[in-house]
Write a protein that holds these residues in place. Sequence first.
Motif, PDB file in Angstrom:
ATOM      1  N   ASN A   1     -19.393   0.912  -7.788  1.00 56.64           N
ATOM      2  CA  ASN A   1     -19.052  -0.513  -7.398  1.00 56.64           C
ATOM      3  C   ASN A   1     -17.683  -0.888  -7.617  1.00 56.64           C
ATOM      4  N   VAL A   2     -17.049  -1.819  -6.623  1.00 59.80           N
ATOM      5  CA  VAL A   2     -16.030  -2.153  -6.703  1.00 59.80           C
ATOM      6  C   VAL A   2     -16.240  -3.983  -7.197  1.00 59.80           C
ATOM      7  N   PRO A   3     -16.184  -4.272  -8.331  1.00 62.86           N
ATOM      8  CA  PRO A   3     -16.224  -5.532  -8.680  1.00 62.86           C
ATOM      9  C   PRO A   3     -15.103  -6.606  -7.830  1.00 62.86           C
ATOM     10  N   GLY A   4     -15.522  -7.775  -7.724  1.00 57.89           N
ATOM     11  CA  GLY A   4     -14.667  -8.869  -7.232  1.00 57.89           C
ATOM     12  C   GLY A   4     -13.353  -9.051  -8.127  1.00 57.89           C
ATOM     13  N   LYS A   5     -12.434  -9.344  -7.399  1.00 51.03           N
ATOM     14  CA  LYS A   5     -10.992  -9.330  -8.117  1.00 51.03           C
ATOM     15  C   LYS A   5     -10.578  -8.324  -8.625  1.00 51.03           C
TER      16      LYS A   5
ATOM     17  N   LEU B   1       1.982  -1.618 -11.145  1.00 50.28           N
ATOM     18  CA  LEU B   1       0.687  -1.788 -10.493  1.00 50.28           C
ATOM     19  C   LEU B   1       1.155  -2.963  -9.541  1.00 50.28           C
ATOM     20  N   ARG B   2       1.899  -3.849  -9.605  1.00 49.15           N
ATOM     21  CA  ARG B   2       2.197  -5.164  -8.567  1.00 49.15           C
ATOM     22  C   ARG B   2       0.817  -5.503  -8.007  1.00 49.15           C
ATOM     23  N   LEU B   3       0.090  -5.852  -8.874  1.00 47.37           N
ATOM     24  CA  LEU B   3      -1.383  -6.515  -8.519  1.00 47.37           C
ATOM     25  C   LEU B   3      -1.065  -7.965  -8.047  1.00 47.37           C
ATOM     26  N   PRO B   4      -1.792  -8.645  -7.212  1.00 44.78           N
ATOM     27  CA  PRO B   4      -1.719  -9.836  -6.815  1.00 44.78           C
ATOM     28  C   PRO B   4      -2.135 -10.856  -7.735  1.00 44.78           C
ATOM     29  N   ALA B   5      -1.640 -12.065  -7.656  1.00 42.80           N
ATOM     30  CA  ALA B   5      -2.092 -13.185  -8.554  1.00 42.80           C
ATOM     31  C   ALA B   5      -3.633 -13.367  -8.638  1.00 42.80           C
ATOM     32  N   GLY B   6      -4.310 -13.257  -9.847  1.00 41.63           N
ATOM     33  CA  GLY B   6      -5.666 -13.730  -9.705  1.00 41.63           C
ATOM     34  C   GLY B   6      -6.689 -12.232 -10.025  1.00 41.63           C
ATOM     35  N   ASP B   7      -5.786 -11.134  -9.865  1.00 39.13           N
ATOM     36  CA  ASP B   7      -6.544  -9.864 -10.000  1.00 39.13           C
ATOM     37  C   ASP B   7      -6.845  -9.604 -11.365  1.00 39.13           C
TER      38      ASP B   7
ATOM     39  N   SER C   1      -5.701   0.566  -6.381  1.00 33.34           N
ATOM     40  CA  SER C   1      -4.220   0.329  -5.674  1.00 33.34           C
ATOM     41  C   SER C   1      -3.339   1.538  -5.879  1.00 33.34           C
ATOM     42  N   HIS C   2      -3.658   2.730  -6.340  1.00 30.76           N
ATOM     43  CA  HIS C   2      -2.990   3.855  -6.291  1.00 30.76           C
ATOM     44  C   HIS C   2      -3.948   4.876  -5.936  1.00 30.76           C
ATOM     45  N   LYS C   3      -5.038   4.800  -4.936  1.00 26.02           N
ATOM     46  CA  LYS C   3      -6.111   5.726  -4.702  1.00 26.02           C
ATOM     47  C   LYS C   3      -5.405   7.129  -4.441  1.00 26.02           C
ATOM     48  N   GLU C   4      -4.220   7.007  -3.729  1.00 25.48           N
ATOM     49  CA  GLU C   4      -4.019   8.266  -2.931  1.00 25.48           C
ATOM     50  C   GLU C   4      -3.272   9.294  -4.476  1.00 25.48           C
ATOM     51  N   GLU C   5      -2.513   8.754  -5.212  1.00 20.25           N
ATOM     52  CA  GLU C   5      -2.104   9.243  -6.517  1.00 20.25           C
ATOM     53  C   GLU C   5      -3.242   9.752  -7.348  1.00 20.25           C
ATOM     54  N   GLU C   6      -4.325   8.755  -7.585  1.00 17.49           N
ATOM     55  CA  GLU C   6      -5.503   9.123  -8.198  1.00 17.49           C
ATOM     56  C   GLU C   6      -6.337  10.393  -7.776  1.00 17.49           C
ATOM     57  N   TYR C   7      -6.382  10.396  -6.542  1.00 16.32           N
ATOM     58  CA  TYR C   7      -7.112  11.363  -5.778  1.00 16.32           C
ATOM     59  C   TYR C   7      -6.146  12.843  -5.946  1.00 16.32           C
ATOM     60  N   SER C   8      -4.913  12.689  -5.697  1.00 14.42           N
ATOM     61  CA  SER C   8      -3.752  13.749  -5.938  1.00 14.42           C
ATOM     62  C   SER C   8      -4.038  14.220  -7.433  1.00 14.42           C
TER      63      SER C   8
END
Length: 209
Positions: free
Chosen positions: A131-135, A175-181, A91-98
């Motif tokens: 890997n990217v786990p579901g949800k 993080l403003r993650l969607p419901a269920g994440d 959700s913050h990939k650009e900031e993480e890579y930076s």
Amino acid sequence: MQKFSPLYIALHAELMNRLLVIKSCVEYILLKKHTPKQEGLAGMLQRLREFQLPENLREGVSELEKKPHFYRYPFFWQIYVYLFGGFVLLSHKEEEYSLLSSITGVPIAEIDDALSVFDLLFPLQGESWHNVPGKHKLSLLKLFPIPLRGIGGNFRRQIYSNDDEKTFEGLNAALRLPAGDYTFNEMVKWNNLAYSVLSKDSNLVRDKE
């Protein structure tokens, strides 16, 4: 009280050995680049040393030395493991890579190459080490000791939390993650596990009498 699982110890030992292999491969490449090619018997012995490497390492080293900043990869992986907890917050990939780039010196455009080193040197029969786990909005390194992920969760709290106290509640809001994440819940769980393992009351230090 959190029991310190032998599995964590085994996974950490394997992880440390892989980090040492990356370091050794980089040192091998640097030595080869700065060692003049020799002729005759000396040259034959020089080539034989290369064939002593396992096939996967020999092929991996060949690809690794093509990367412009391969010499920074051992430090990059120490930061990725022991500060970022072996995961990237998508959700913050650009900031993480930076952040990874600013700390390690690996350019942002080459972060994906740096993260693929395990795939080069320790191939998993065509599968990726991440890997990217579901949800989840997380890219996770496989076969990773869970308590170390807690360090990464706590680091994200310090970096992204939007309140003055740098709380996990502030992190969740940022993080403003969607419901269920489940991303936030996982990071809290990892942080609590790391705290339990490092606590003076943990079985890691001494058994309860």
